[in-house]
Design a protein around this motif. Structure first.
Motif, PDB file in Angstrom:
ATOM      1  N   LYS A  13       3.490  -8.140  -5.217  1.00 17.63           N
ATOM      2  CA  LYS A  13       2.402  -8.174  -6.184  1.00 17.63           C
ATOM      3  C   LYS A  13       1.030  -8.018  -5.520  1.00 17.63           C
ATOM      4  O   LYS A  13       0.118  -7.410  -6.093  1.00 17.63           O
ATOM      5  CB  LYS A  13       2.439  -9.485  -6.973  1.00 17.63           C
ATOM      6  N   GLN A  16       0.939  -4.163  -4.642  1.00 19.52           N
ATOM      7  CA  GLN A  16       1.803  -3.333  -5.480  1.00 19.52           C
ATOM      8  C   GLN A  16       1.305  -1.896  -5.602  1.00 19.52           C
ATOM      9  O   GLN A  16       2.100  -0.945  -5.629  1.00 19.52           O
ATOM     10  CB  GLN A  16       1.907  -3.971  -6.869  1.00 19.52           C
ATOM     11  N   ASP A 112       9.014  -0.396 -12.650  1.00 16.76           N
ATOM     12  CA  ASP A 112       9.319  -1.333 -11.554  1.00 16.76           C
ATOM     13  C   ASP A 112      10.663  -2.021 -11.743  1.00 16.76           C
ATOM     14  O   ASP A 112      10.934  -3.042 -11.116  1.00 16.76           O
ATOM     15  CB  ASP A 112       8.209  -2.359 -11.385  1.00 16.76           C
ATOM     16  N   SER A 116       8.221  -6.971 -12.561  1.00 17.07           N
ATOM     17  CA  SER A 116       7.041  -7.687 -13.065  1.00 17.07           C
ATOM     18  C   SER A 116       7.442  -8.768 -14.054  1.00 17.07           C
ATOM     19  O   SER A 116       6.880  -9.870 -14.055  1.00 17.07           O
ATOM     20  CB  SER A 116       6.065  -6.709 -13.731  1.00 17.07           C
ATOM     21  N   TYR A 119       8.894 -11.668 -12.084  1.00 17.84           N
ATOM     22  CA  TYR A 119       7.840 -12.440 -11.443  1.00 17.84           C
ATOM     23  C   TYR A 119       7.136 -13.338 -12.455  1.00 17.84           C
ATOM     24  O   TYR A 119       6.893 -14.526 -12.199  1.00 17.84           O
ATOM     25  CB  TYR A 119       6.838 -11.497 -10.770  1.00 17.84           C
TER      26      TYR A 119
END
Length: 326
Positions: A13, A16, A112, A116, A119
């Motif tokens: 992150k 990224q 992705d 995401s 996370y």
């Protein structure tokens, strides 16, 4: 750098959009293997790796192949056979003797593969399942309850094979007592990637400069602990305040919470005295109680005792119960 999923996603992150990235995933193993299906790592365009897919012996080759995935923007599948004399893993002498199948997925800001969402869920300490299609750049995260014992598996659908990996936050441990012997508990738990909360009403204990890894330091040991456990999803607790009154208050507060494990430092007779003060009986607890706390590893120093207590919690949370266990 720790190897837990949350830690490697944090690294991703932070940069990224600064470089290319590849998600490496173990999707199948045969025989003995250091990491099992569902293990993940991230490799960036600078050749940096975050996480491990083996004991470290084949990572250099994985990073080399990740560069190929970045350049071609195509999926790369790998297989390392510890039984094949012509295979790289055999030549490296890794000794596991099994076969590890790995897929490398190039990822970008527009796709992705659900990382995401994973996370974001882990930040909120929520769980779910990551669905990754083998051989295609398709992946998504589905929120759901996940038990510590759940394992990754291959799901065969009409559209192909999917690796379904359980995702859940690392354990959250409540330590009641902020004395010197709680320091190694906090430090070891931090190295494991676990979340730690310290609770101690005494001003001279649980100083924030002594416990830099603690997510929170609570100054009340009363029924408010029960609300904290519910709201912040605490999985286990260790009572080590060296005060029977404080331990009894904590025990009473944690009695009706959904924690999985509670251990108390000190001899068994002290535990029974604390139970008596709290007005509770042992058979009414629905989670695992341990006194004396920890596995018997023959240790006497604070570091050894911390290791034994955290090992017991780890075993309670992660070890699959035996079919013959009661």
């Amino acid at each position: 750098m720790r190897n837990q999923l949350f830690s490697i996603l944090q690294a991703w992150k932070t940069s990224q959009f600064d470089t290319e990235w590849v998600l490496g995933t173990v999707y199948r193993t045969e025989g003995s293997a250091y990491r099992k299906a569902g293990a993940q790592m991230l490799i960036n365009g600078k050749g940096q790796q975050f996480g491990l897919l083996s004991g470290g012996c084949i990572e250099a080759d994985i990073v080399r192949n990740a560069r190929k995935a970045i350049v071609t923007n195509k999926i790369v599948t790998l297989a390392y056979d510890g039984n094949d004399e012509d295979d790289l893993s055999f030549k490296l002498g890794i000794g596991c003797g099994g076969v590890v199948h790995i897929v490398l997925h190039p990822i970008n800001a527009s796709d992705d593969l659900g990382l995401s969402d994973i996370y974001a869920a882990l930040v909120k300490r929520e769980s779910g399942y990551h669905h990754l299609k083998i051989g295609e750049k398709i992946g998504y995260f589905q929120p759901s309850f996940v038990d510590f014992h759940d394992q990754a598996y291959i799901e065969s659908n009409t559209d192909g094979e999917w690796l379904v990996t359980p995702i859940r936050p690392e354990p959250h441990i409540l330590v009641v007592g902020g004395g010197q012997d709680a320091l190694p508990v906090s430090n070891i738990a931090h190295n494991l990637g676990w979340k730690i909360t310290i609770a101690d009403p005494r001003p001279s204990n649980a100083r924030s400069d002594y416990f830099p890894h603690a997510s929170a330091i609570l100054r009340k040991v009363d029924q408010s602990l029960a609300y904290y456990v519910h709201d912040f999803r605490v999985d286990a607790a260790i009572l080590m305040s060296h005060s029977m009154t404080i331990d009894a208050s904590a025990l009473a507060a944690l009695f009706s919470t959904p924690i999985r494990h509670l251990s108390m430092l000190g001899p068994r007779h002290r535990f029974m005295d604390v139970l008596s003060i709290s007005g509770l009986s042992e058979e009414k607890f629905e989670f695992k109680l341990s006194s004396p706390a920890g596995l018997d590893i023959g240790g006497s120093l604070p570091e050894s005792i911390a290791l034994s207590m955290l090992s017991e919690i780890h075993a309670t949370l992660y070890r699959t119960p035996s079919p013959n266990s009661i």
